[in-house]
Design a protein around this motif. Structure first.
Motif, PDB file in Angstrom:
ATOM      1  N   LYS A   1       1.987   1.751  -3.499  1.00 29.09           N
ATOM      2  CA  LYS A   1       0.873   2.233  -4.326  1.00 29.09           C
ATOM      3  C   LYS A   1       0.623   3.719  -4.118  1.00 29.09           C
ATOM      4  CE  LYS A   1      -1.829  -2.061  -4.721  1.00 29.09           C
ATOM      5  NZ  LYS A   1      -3.111  -2.728  -4.371  1.00 29.09           N
ATOM      6  N   ASP A   2       0.809   4.175  -2.889  1.00 27.04           N
ATOM      7  CA  ASP A   2       0.551   5.583  -2.568  1.00 27.04           C
ATOM      8  C   ASP A   2       1.493   6.534  -3.309  1.00 27.04           C
ATOM      9  OD1 ASP A   2      -1.474   4.837  -0.868  1.00 27.04           O
ATOM     10  OD2 ASP A   2      -0.278   5.013   0.970  1.00 27.04           O
ATOM     11  N   ILE A   3       2.658   6.049  -3.715  1.00 27.21           N
ATOM     12  CA  ILE A   3       3.631   6.914  -4.409  1.00 27.21           C
ATOM     13  C   ILE A   3       3.850   6.479  -5.859  1.00 27.21           C
ATOM     14  CG2 ILE A   3       4.837   7.582  -2.286  1.00 27.21           C
ATOM     15  CD1 ILE A   3       7.005   5.502  -2.993  1.00 27.21           C
ATOM     16  N   GLU A   4       2.930   5.671  -6.387  1.00 27.58           N
ATOM     17  CA  GLU A   4       3.125   5.121  -7.738  1.00 27.58           C
ATOM     18  C   GLU A   4       3.334   6.201  -8.800  1.00 27.58           C
ATOM     19  OE1 GLU A   4       0.676   2.542 -11.076  1.00 27.58           O
ATOM     20  OE2 GLU A   4       0.428   1.987  -8.966  1.00 27.58           O
TER      21      GLU A   4
ATOM     22  N   GLN B   1       0.833  -1.203   0.000  1.00 27.40           N
ATOM     23  CA  GLN B   1       0.000   0.000   0.000  1.00 27.40           C
ATOM     24  C   GLN B   1       0.869   1.255   0.000  1.00 27.40           C
ATOM     25  OE1 GLN B   1      -3.414   0.181  -0.425  1.00 27.40           O
ATOM     26  NE2 GLN B   1      -2.815   2.324  -0.761  1.00 27.40           N
ATOM     27  N   ASN B   2       1.963   1.214   0.745  1.00 29.22           N
ATOM     28  CA  ASN B   2       2.886   2.360   0.764  1.00 29.22           C
ATOM     29  C   ASN B   2       3.462   2.642  -0.616  1.00 29.22           C
ATOM     30  OD1 ASN B   2       2.509   2.704   3.505  1.00 29.22           O
ATOM     31  ND2 ASN B   2       4.384   1.621   4.107  1.00 29.22           N
TER      32      ASN B   2
END
Length: 252
Positions: A168-171, A165-166
């Motif tokens: 994905k948050d900065i993708e 998730q971390n």
């Protein structure tokens, strides 16, 4: 050397750099007590492929306020345009960049992201997860990079949901380097170039054990920066010479 270092900090800067790497390293400095101080460093590559240490500053620790001040100082000294900034995950960095250089793009250092992932997974999984993540920057185009990244999510989601998730948050900050010519991508998916300079600084500082005051540290870093700039004054960074006209076009 002190007047030369002071002049270095005040010199007029080139009006445009294709990319600017931002990173902080820590050097021992004696203040009230013995501490390791953060040295904030900005190294840039111009559209013609020439690179230089743009500037640096010293502070007790790394925070976004000091980065903002350094960026604003660079702009006030003539650096008006930057196409791409690269840094690790300092909280607030994107906001600071948008305020100072609103047209610039931002690439998160993939090596730092990989290190963060490895620090949060079981030892026995580290090699496999690292090898999978490395594939993200080894594709021929952005769409393939996206496909590999999403496969990475699917494979490791069940075991490490929070870690995934971390990421994905900065993708949106991970695959920006694919927007640029393939000849230079190996130089712009990470901050490895600036880290090599940091390593030289640390190696040369090691025999000194610690610096007695900030001016002595500032002078020492200034000598390394000016030496670096002299050494690379007319050298063209790998891949940049082949696409110079393309890189110039980003500033038209």
């Amino acid at each position: 050397m002190i007047p030369k270092v002071e002049a270095y900090h005040k010199r007029k800067l080139s009006d445009k750099f294709f990319c600017v790497y931002l990173d902080a390293t820590y050097i021992p400095l004696r203040r009230e007590t013995f501490e390791r101080e953060a040295v904030y460093i900005a190294i840039g590559i111009k559209p013609n492929g020439h690179k230089e240490v743009i500037d640096y500053c010293i502070a007790p620790s790394e925070n976004i306020e000091v980065w903002t001040e350094l960026l604003q100082n660079m702009k006030s000294r003539g650096l008006k345009q930057v196409e791409l900034f690269l840094s690790d995950g300092v909280v607030g960095m994107k906001t600071a960049l948008m305020q100072t250089y609103p047209k610039a793009h931002f690439q998160r250092c993939l090596v730092h992201v990989m290190r963060n992932i490895c620090a949060k997974v079981r030892v026995e999984d580290r090699e496999a997860i690292m090898n999978d993540f490395k594939q993200v920057h080894q594709q021929s185009n952005k769409q393939e990079g996206i496909t590999v990244l999403h496969s990475f999510y699917s494979k490791w989601q069940k075991a490490y949901g929070h870690v995934i998730q971390n990421v994905k948050d900065i993708e949106t900050d991970l695959l920006v380097f694919y927007n640029y010519p393939k000849q230079i991508r190996s130089s712009i998916y990470s901050t490895n170039m600036i880290e090599s300079f940091n390593n030289v600084v640390k190696r040369k500082a090691k025999p000194k054990a610690e610096f007695p005051n900030e001016r002595s540290l500032d002078t020492f870093i200034g000598i390394q920066a000016m030496s670096y700039n002299d050494r690379y004054f007319k050298r063209i960074h790998k891949g940049f010479g082949q696409v110079q006209d393309t890189l110039e076009s980003y500033f038209e």
